[in-house]
Scaffold this motif. Structure first.
Motif, PDB file in Angstrom:
ATOM      1  N   GLY A  61      35.298 -23.175  44.190  1.00 49.47           N
ATOM      2  CA  GLY A  61      35.852 -23.478  42.875  1.00 49.47           C
ATOM      3  C   GLY A  61      34.855 -24.036  41.879  1.00 49.47           C
ATOM      4  O   GLY A  61      35.233 -24.487  40.802  1.00 49.47           O
ATOM      5  N   LEU A  62      33.554 -24.039  42.194  1.00 52.07           N
ATOM      6  CA  LEU A  62      32.543 -24.553  41.267  1.00 52.07           C
ATOM      7  C   LEU A  62      32.011 -23.418  40.396  1.00 52.07           C
ATOM      8  O   LEU A  62      31.854 -22.290  40.874  1.00 52.07           O
ATOM      9  N   SER A  63      31.727 -23.731  39.132  1.00 51.25           N
ATOM     10  CA  SER A  63      31.201 -22.678  38.264  1.00 51.25           C
ATOM     11  C   SER A  63      29.738 -22.384  38.575  1.00 51.25           C
ATOM     12  O   SER A  63      29.278 -21.262  38.402  1.00 51.25           O
ATOM     13  N   SER A  64      28.982 -23.402  39.018  1.00 50.32           N
ATOM     14  CA  SER A  64      27.571 -23.179  39.330  1.00 50.32           C
ATOM     15  C   SER A  64      27.414 -22.865  40.816  1.00 50.32           C
ATOM     16  O   SER A  64      28.134 -23.426  41.640  1.00 50.32           O
ATOM     17  N   ARG A  65      26.491 -22.010  41.119  1.00 50.66           N
ATOM     18  CA  ARG A  65      26.219 -21.686  42.524  1.00 50.66           C
ATOM     19  C   ARG A  65      25.156 -22.636  43.069  1.00 50.66           C
ATOM     20  O   ARG A  65      24.215 -22.997  42.352  1.00 50.66           O
ATOM     21  N   VAL A  66      25.276 -23.005  44.313  1.00 47.88           N
ATOM     22  CA  VAL A  66      24.261 -23.816  44.974  1.00 47.88           C
ATOM     23  C   VAL A  66      23.135 -22.876  45.416  1.00 47.88           C
ATOM     24  O   VAL A  66      23.397 -21.732  45.765  1.00 47.88           O
ATOM     25  N   ALA A  67      21.881 -23.374  45.341  1.00 45.14           N
ATOM     26  CA  ALA A  67      20.756 -22.537  45.745  1.00 45.14           C
ATOM     27  C   ALA A  67      20.932 -22.087  47.193  1.00 45.14           C
ATOM     28  O   ALA A  67      21.430 -22.839  48.031  1.00 45.14           O
ATOM     29  N   VAL A  68      20.533 -20.860  47.464  1.00 51.54           N
ATOM     30  CA  VAL A  68      20.622 -20.328  48.816  1.00 51.54           C
ATOM     31  C   VAL A  68      19.807 -21.210  49.758  1.00 51.54           C
ATOM     32  O   VAL A  68      18.726 -21.682  49.392  1.00 51.54           O
ATOM     33  N   ALA A  69      20.330 -21.442  50.958  1.00 47.99           N
ATOM     34  CA  ALA A  69      19.618 -22.302  51.919  1.00 47.99           C
ATOM     35  C   ALA A  69      18.207 -21.771  52.142  1.00 47.99           C
ATOM     36  O   ALA A  69      18.000 -20.569  52.287  1.00 47.99           O
ATOM     37  N   GLY A  70      17.229 -22.669  52.136  1.00 54.16           N
ATOM     38  CA  GLY A  70      15.848 -22.260  52.371  1.00 54.16           C
ATOM     39  C   GLY A  70      15.125 -21.840  51.106  1.00 54.16           C
ATOM     40  O   GLY A  70      13.978 -21.400  51.164  1.00 54.16           O
ATOM     41  N   THR A  71      15.768 -21.975  49.939  1.00 54.65           N
ATOM     42  CA  THR A  71      15.120 -21.610  48.681  1.00 54.65           C
ATOM     43  C   THR A  71      13.897 -22.497  48.439  1.00 54.65           C
ATOM     44  O   THR A  71      13.961 -23.702  48.659  1.00 54.65           O
ATOM     45  N   VAL A  72      12.797 -21.893  48.024  1.00 57.13           N
ATOM     46  CA  VAL A  72      11.590 -22.654  47.710  1.00 57.13           C
ATOM     47  C   VAL A  72      11.389 -22.617  46.204  1.00 57.13           C
ATOM     48  O   VAL A  72      11.327 -21.554  45.611  1.00 57.13           O
ATOM     49  N   ALA A  73      11.318 -23.801  45.592  1.00 56.23           N
ATOM     50  CA  ALA A  73      11.130 -23.857  44.144  1.00 56.23           C
ATOM     51  C   ALA A  73       9.777 -23.276  43.788  1.00 56.23           C
ATOM     52  O   ALA A  73       8.788 -23.478  44.503  1.00 56.23           O
ATOM     53  N   ARG A  74       9.725 -22.551  42.682  1.00 51.88           N
ATOM     54  CA  ARG A  74       8.471 -21.981  42.230  1.00 51.88           C
ATOM     55  C   ARG A  74       7.459 -23.105  42.027  1.00 51.88           C
ATOM     56  O   ARG A  74       7.780 -24.111  41.412  1.00 51.88           O
ATOM     57  N   GLY A  75       6.254 -22.940  42.547  1.00 55.65           N
ATOM     58  CA  GLY A  75       5.221 -23.944  42.332  1.00 55.65           C
ATOM     59  C   GLY A  75       5.217 -25.033  43.386  1.00 55.65           C
ATOM     60  O   GLY A  75       4.300 -25.830  43.452  1.00 55.65           O
ATOM     61  N   SER A  76       6.239 -25.084  44.236  1.00 54.92           N
ATOM     62  CA  SER A  76       6.229 -26.116  45.264  1.00 54.92           C
ATOM     63  C   SER A  76       5.690 -25.522  46.561  1.00 54.92           C
ATOM     64  O   SER A  76       5.720 -24.320  46.759  1.00 54.92           O
ATOM     65  N   ASN A  77       5.211 -26.375  47.415  1.00 56.13           N
ATOM     66  CA  ASN A  77       4.713 -25.871  48.684  1.00 56.13           C
ATOM     67  C   ASN A  77       5.842 -25.804  49.691  1.00 56.13           C
ATOM     68  O   ASN A  77       6.929 -26.311  49.460  1.00 56.13           O
ATOM     69  N   TYR A  78       5.584 -25.183  50.809  1.00 58.38           N
ATOM     70  CA  TYR A  78       6.697 -24.914  51.715  1.00 58.38           C
ATOM     71  C   TYR A  78       7.203 -26.187  52.354  1.00 58.38           C
ATOM     72  O   TYR A  78       8.387 -26.432  52.391  1.00 58.38           O
ATOM     73  N   ALA A  79       6.324 -27.013  52.838  1.00 58.99           N
ATOM     74  CA  ALA A  79       6.777 -28.239  53.487  1.00 58.99           C
ATOM     75  C   ALA A  79       5.774 -29.325  53.144  1.00 58.99           C
ATOM     76  O   ALA A  79       4.602 -29.053  52.902  1.00 58.99           O
ATOM     77  N   ASP A  80       6.252 -30.559  53.114  1.00 61.91           N
ATOM     78  CA  ASP A  80       5.395 -31.684  52.752  1.00 61.91           C
ATOM     79  C   ASP A  80       4.537 -32.075  53.950  1.00 61.91           C
ATOM     80  O   ASP A  80       4.766 -33.099  54.572  1.00 61.91           O
TER      81      ASP A  80
END
Ligand code: HEC
Length: 209
Positions: A61-80
């Motif tokens: 029932g939310l208008s916004s979708r949650v990011a798909v699990a495992g999504t990596v933000a552009r410019g970020s590295n995979y893991a800290d």
């Protein structure tokens, strides 16, 4: 001339009346619904972000979708991890030493990558006198300077990844493992620059000019 002025003012007055008739006085309060000149812009079939929706396609029932699990933000590295960021996990402190195993093959790879990506500016030996210095790039860092010898490996890695002041970052072109290989090779250049004749194995002394 008089005729023109009479026409001009009549049309002007009519235009003013027409605009007021259509648009009304701005800010005035009326019980009648406003005239919508472009109703499809006032009323768009869209969902506002962060609200609810009755659209049955979305079970939550939310208008916004949650990011798909495992999504990596552009410019970020995979893991800290130190390997990905050059920093101690969860901090902004540079790692002191290269966090991956260094061997001769890696340094060789670093040499090759350095000669492709860094040498045009920093020079074959890292003295900052690459080909670009002949075409006006005068401020390229000399990699032998004390500060860069003392600085942690993670700092060099971060400079390659993100750049520093007037140097652009190469994180988009050079993968993580190659960045560490380049760091290793830059260290090798620094050692060799301050090396003495006594550091050379006896069986190779004859090769030095
Ligand atoms: C297009 C030219 C160019 C290329 C290519 C380049 N650099 Fe640089 N680099 C610079 C310039 C210019 C500076 C000085 C930046 C400043 O201080 O304004 C610099 C500074 C540096 C510094 C010093 C940063 C500091 O802490 O002051 C390091 C280390 C470095 N570069 C490493 C590298 C490595 C490794 C590569 C290859 C992956 C590379 N650079 C590729 C131009 C370049």
């Amino acid at each position: 001339m008089r005729k023109f002025l009479v026409w001009f003012f009549s049309i002007w007055v009519l235009t003013v009346i027409a605009v007021i008739a259509v648009a009304g006085f701005r800010g005035s309060i009326s019980r009648r619904p406003p005239i919508e000149i472009f109703p499809d812009m006032d009323r768009q079939p869209k969902l506002r972000p962060q609200t609810t929706t009755k659209f049955t396609g979305f079970a939550d029932g939310l208008s916004s979708r949650v990011a798909v699990a495992g999504t990596v933000a552009r410019g970020s590295n995979y893991a800290d991890t130190p390997e990905n960021t050059g920093k101690m996990a969860g901090t902004t402190n540079f790692v002191e030493a290269i966090p991956v195993a260094v061997d001769a093959r890696m340094v060789k790879r670093g040499q090759e990558r350095y000669n492709i990506y860094c040498q045009p500016c920093h020079g074959l030996q890292g003295d900052g006198k690459g080909i670009t210095s002949r075409f006006g790039m005068g401020n390229v860092a000399n990699l032998y300077q004390d500060r860069l010898i003392r600085t942690p490996d993670g700092d060099l890695f971060t400079t390659i990844t993100a750049g520093k002041s007037t140097m652009k970052g190469y994180g988009a072109q050079i993968p993580v493992s190659d960045r560490w290989a380049i760091v290793a090779y830059v260290r090798a250049l620094q050692v060799s620059h301050y090396g003495a004749k006594a550091d050379v194995p006896a069986d190779q002394l004859s090769k030095i000019k």
